[in-house]
Write a protein that holds these residues in place. Structure first.
Motif, PDB file in Angstrom:
ATOM      1  N   UNK A 148       0.959  -1.266   0.332  1.00 47.08           N
ATOM      2  CA  UNK A 148      -0.057   0.147   0.018  1.00 47.08           C
ATOM      3  C   UNK A 148       1.032   1.231   0.144  1.00 47.08           C
ATOM      4  N   UNK A 149       1.973   1.139   0.793  1.00 47.32           N
ATOM      5  CA  UNK A 149       2.806   2.675   0.857  1.00 47.32           C
ATOM      6  C   UNK A 149       3.448   2.566  -0.229  1.00 47.32           C
ATOM      7  N   UNK A 150       4.031   1.578  -0.852  1.00 44.88           N
ATOM      8  CA  UNK A 150       4.688   1.636  -2.153  1.00 44.88           C
ATOM      9  C   UNK A 150       3.886   2.143  -3.238  1.00 44.88           C
ATOM     10  N   UNK A 151       2.609   1.608  -3.371  1.00 46.94           N
ATOM     11  CA  UNK A 151       1.605   2.194  -4.358  1.00 46.94           C
ATOM     12  C   UNK A 151       1.655   3.480  -4.098  1.00 46.94           C
ATOM     13  N   UNK A 152       1.349   4.133  -3.217  1.00 46.84           N
ATOM     14  CA  UNK A 152       1.123   5.484  -2.869  1.00 46.84           C
ATOM     15  C   UNK A 152       2.415   6.484  -3.321  1.00 46.84           C
ATOM     16  N   UNK A 153       3.623   5.968  -3.256  1.00 49.89           N
ATOM     17  CA  UNK A 153       4.638   6.510  -3.404  1.00 49.89           C
ATOM     18  C   UNK A 153       5.069   6.498  -5.071  1.00 49.89           C
ATOM     19  N   UNK A 154       4.825   5.249  -5.772  1.00 47.44           N
ATOM     20  CA  UNK A 154       4.939   5.350  -7.132  1.00 47.44           C
ATOM     21  C   UNK A 154       3.927   6.137  -7.942  1.00 47.44           C
ATOM     22  N   UNK A 155       2.661   6.128  -7.426  1.00 48.89           N
ATOM     23  CA  UNK A 155       1.579   6.820  -8.295  1.00 48.89           C
ATOM     24  C   UNK A 155       1.614   8.148  -8.183  1.00 48.89           C
ATOM     25  N   UNK A 156       2.379   8.793  -7.128  1.00 44.00           N
ATOM     26  CA  UNK A 156       2.640  10.064  -6.940  1.00 44.00           C
ATOM     27  C   UNK A 156       3.310  10.620  -8.157  1.00 44.00           C
ATOM     28  N   UNK A 157       4.205   9.983  -8.935  1.00 46.16           N
ATOM     29  CA  UNK A 157       4.842  10.361  -9.899  1.00 46.16           C
ATOM     30  C   UNK A 157       4.287   9.818 -11.578  1.00 46.16           C
ATOM     31  N   UNK A 158       2.990   9.246 -11.336  1.00 48.34           N
ATOM     32  CA  UNK A 158       2.495   8.842 -12.575  1.00 48.34           C
ATOM     33  C   UNK A 158       1.456   9.758 -13.174  1.00 48.34           C
ATOM     34  N   UNK A 159       1.390   9.852 -14.676  1.00 50.63           N
ATOM     35  CA  UNK A 159       0.067  10.950 -14.980  1.00 50.63           C
ATOM     36  C   UNK A 159      -1.170  10.353 -14.691  1.00 50.63           C
ATOM     37  N   UNK A 160      -2.303  10.880 -15.043  1.00 49.65           N
ATOM     38  CA  UNK A 160      -3.667  10.699 -14.759  1.00 49.65           C
ATOM     39  C   UNK A 160      -3.874  10.057 -16.237  1.00 49.65           C
ATOM     40  N   UNK A 161      -4.907   9.356 -16.302  1.00 45.27           N
ATOM     41  CA  UNK A 161      -5.482   9.144 -17.522  1.00 45.27           C
ATOM     42  C   UNK A 161      -5.766  10.344 -18.674  1.00 45.27           C
ATOM     43  N   UNK A 162      -4.934  10.237 -19.858  1.00 46.86           N
ATOM     44  CA  UNK A 162      -5.592  11.052 -20.768  1.00 46.86           C
ATOM     45  C   UNK A 162      -6.813  11.244 -21.318  1.00 46.86           C
ATOM     46  N   UNK A 163      -7.572  10.358 -21.370  1.00 50.12           N
ATOM     47  CA  UNK A 163      -9.088  10.293 -21.538  1.00 50.12           C
ATOM     48  C   UNK A 163      -9.733  11.211 -20.497  1.00 50.12           C
ATOM     49  N   UNK A 164      -9.482  10.714 -19.436  1.00 51.55           N
ATOM     50  CA  UNK A 164     -10.108  11.368 -18.241  1.00 51.55           C
ATOM     51  C   UNK A 164      -9.786  13.041 -18.329  1.00 51.55           C
ATOM     52  N   UNK A 165      -8.472  13.182 -18.587  1.00 50.31           N
ATOM     53  CA  UNK A 165      -8.109  14.726 -18.385  1.00 50.31           C
ATOM     54  C   UNK A 165      -8.833  15.567 -19.571  1.00 50.31           C
ATOM     55  N   UNK A 166      -9.016  14.726 -20.834  1.00 50.26           N
ATOM     56  CA  UNK A 166      -9.898  15.341 -22.070  1.00 50.26           C
ATOM     57  C   UNK A 166     -11.047  15.538 -21.404  1.00 50.26           C
ATOM     58  N   UNK A 167     -11.795  14.699 -20.942  1.00 49.81           N
ATOM     59  CA  UNK A 167     -13.136  14.817 -20.360  1.00 49.81           C
ATOM     60  C   UNK A 167     -13.577  15.982 -19.404  1.00 49.81           C
ATOM     61  N   UNK A 168     -12.348  16.420 -19.065  1.00 49.04           N
ATOM     62  CA  UNK A 168     -12.304  17.475 -17.967  1.00 49.04           C
ATOM     63  C   UNK A 168     -11.881  18.706 -18.517  1.00 49.04           C
ATOM     64  N   UNK A 169     -11.635  18.729 -19.758  1.00 50.61           N
ATOM     65  CA  UNK A 169     -11.163  19.996 -20.477  1.00 50.61           C
ATOM     66  C   UNK A 169      -9.626  20.146 -20.087  1.00 50.61           C
ATOM     67  N   UNK A 170      -9.103  19.269 -19.613  1.00 52.13           N
ATOM     68  CA  UNK A 170      -7.521  19.635 -19.433  1.00 52.13           C
ATOM     69  C   UNK A 170      -6.686  19.197 -20.674  1.00 52.13           C
TER      70      UNK A 170
END
Length: 508
Positions: A204-226
């Motif tokens: 759980x702790x390793x997941x939080x650490x690694x995901x902090x440096x990963x991007x969000x889904x491009x499809x989700x970002x586009x759906x939010x106008x970003x």
């Protein structure tokens, strides 16, 4: 003009022919450069599935230990053991329900990261438990985290993966869940039950650490106008030397056509309700094959059958075999296709469940469970004590049949492919809500199965659940042939186009 999804093979088919697809050289570069970062982002996300698999089977070695506990506050009766085993699925159902909101509100990545809070709290409660309520609350919280990740991670992985490797990457949530289960079985041979809960905090702790440096889904970002952030995320995932504008425009075009959330009226449209129905029924059938009660009560099942090897060793062997088989499925999914593996998987699960049921009914067995007194106060292992002298190699049948069920059956097809197809076929506008709905229905079904498993065994015998699971596998065969599309090598936009056009040739 080309017709979408008609007779074309492989990922080179273009649903949007207005712009030319990338050249073969560009595709080769995409295949070699993009995947390094896609794999890293996928690994960071599926650590949540590792924790989910670990927590799911936590009860397998813990229930027998607590049934023998001399501490009156922690000693489990049969009824309490059934609640301890099944309450995880109630938490998972609640997690799936929350994912219907969080998936679209926070986004896929932040929802996965949020799951670390109840997961860490749940493990801490079980590690320091001094009463049944702490065990049950800890199981519920880890179940909630598991249900949330089960809905969010497959969607995140499918949205960041290119079509050429989406099958392999789509199998990684199931692969990591299996690896988590195997880790629990292996550690269960070495650690006491409290330290098993402490060890569950690490991923759980390793997941939080690694995901902090990963991007969000491009499809989700586009759906939010970003849009700019989405382009940067896609460029990061595909590699700096890859031209992502063609792919970005495809995704952008699809998102713009689905810019608003789906309404209840639109949800009744065939191109929306059909993929949701397919995904929902697949998740229900996946649970009804019996996988969750088998995994939750695996060591107890071996305790209650005449087996040649110690039950703890049998459980660890099954976990190792399960990991190997999911790895094979991940490597072959984009070669053999989804439907072929689903057919083979259902047929093998049918044979394995039928074999287990027949062995329990006709093979070495004790007195009928109905003749045992005081079932509510006895451990489940006392429901069907094995014969004092197992009848040679015949007693390997439960282990071999369980290995066949998991290795050549569930883990090759209905395990990983169900997760993958759910994320592939759901329409973008409804993907967040629909994936949560699928997980909610799946884990409510799992709760009914795990909670009723012990009472059914007490009343009718251990063979009856396995005969029921075998019948469901036959239903799964028919469902696969009639309703499940082949999505191998298709982009998410192409799959949506199929459900809009409804062309049968896509199913071939």
């Amino acid at each position: 003009m080309q017709e979408p999804l008609l007779g074309a093979e492989g990922p080179d088919y273009d649903t949007f022919p207005e712009k030319p697809p990338p050249s073969p050289g560009d595709r080769a570069r995409v295949g070699t450069l993009q995947n390094k970062r896609v794999f890293l982002a996928t690994f960071a996300a599926v650590l949540g599935n590792f924790s989910f698999g670990y927590a799911l089977v936590y009860t397998s070695p813990v229930i027998p230990a607590l049934e023998r506990s001399l501490d009156p506050d922690l000693h489990l009766t049969k009824s309490q053991a059934s609640w301890f085993g099944s309450v995880f699925t109630l938490g998972a159902a609640a997690g799936g329900l929350s994912a219907m909101i969080l998936n679209d509100l926070l986004g896929r990545k932040l929802s996965i990261m949020f799951s670390a809070v109840p997961s860490a709290a749940g493990y801490a409660l079980m590690a320091g438990a001094h009463g049944l309520w702490m065990l049950l609350l800890g199981r519920t919280l880890t179940g909630f985290a598991g249900g949330l990740t089960a809905a969010c991670i497959p969607v995140y992985v499918s949205e960041i993966a290119p079509p050429g490797v989406r099958g392999a990457l789509g199998a990684t949530p199931q692969l990591m869940a299996v690896f988590g289960s195997l880790s629990l079985y292996a550690l269960g041979l070495l650690l006491p039950w409290r330290w098993l809960a402490v060890a569950g905090e690490a991923p759980v702790l390793i997941m939080i650490l690694l995901l902090s440096f990963m991007p969000n889904s491009p499809r989700f970002l586009l759906s939010r106008g970003r849009d700019e952030e989405a382009l940067r995320a896609l460029a990061w995932l595909r590699g700096t030397d890859v031209d992502v504008h063609w792919e970005f425009e495809q995704i952008q075009d699809n998102v713009r056509r689905q810019s608003s959330r789906v309404s209840w009226a639109e949800a009744r449209a065939p191109h929306v309700c059909r993929p949701i129905t397919v995904a929902l029924l697949m998740r229900l059938l996946q649970q009804l094959t019996g996988i969750t009660p088998i995994l939750v009560y695996l060591q107890s099942i071996f305790d209650s059958t005449a087996v040649l090897l110690p039950p703890k060793d049998d459980a660890a062997i099954v976990g190792a075999v399960r990991l190997l088989s999911v790895l094979i499925a991940a490597l072959t999914m984009d070669l053999a296709g989804r439907k072929v593996l689903l057919f083979v998987s259902a047929a093998i699960m049918f044979a394995a469940n039928l074999t287990l049921g027949l062995y329990i009914h006709f093979g070495p067995r004790p007195l009928s469970p109905n003749s045992t007194a005081g079932l509510e106060s006895e451990s489940w292992g006392d429901l069907a004590q094995p014969l004092a002298a197992p009848a040679g190699y015949l007693t390997l049948v439960p282990l071999l049949a369980t290995m066949l069920f998991i290795m050549a059956g569930y883990a090759v097809g209905w395990g990983p492919i169900t997760w993958l197809l759910m994320s592939e076929v759901l329409p973008l506008r409804a993907r967040g809500v629909a994936s949560g709905l699928c997980v909610l229905a799946s884990w409510l079904t799992a709760f009914v199965l795990t909670k009723s498993f012990l009472p059914v065994v007490s009343t009718f015998g251990l063979q009856v659940p396995f005969f029921f699971f075998a019948a469901i596998c036959l239903v799964s065969l028919v469902f696969t042939g009639c309703c499940v599309p082949e999505t191998k090598g298709r982009s998410l936009e192409q799959i949506e186009s199929f459900f809009r056009t409804g062309r049968r040739s896509f199913l071939r």
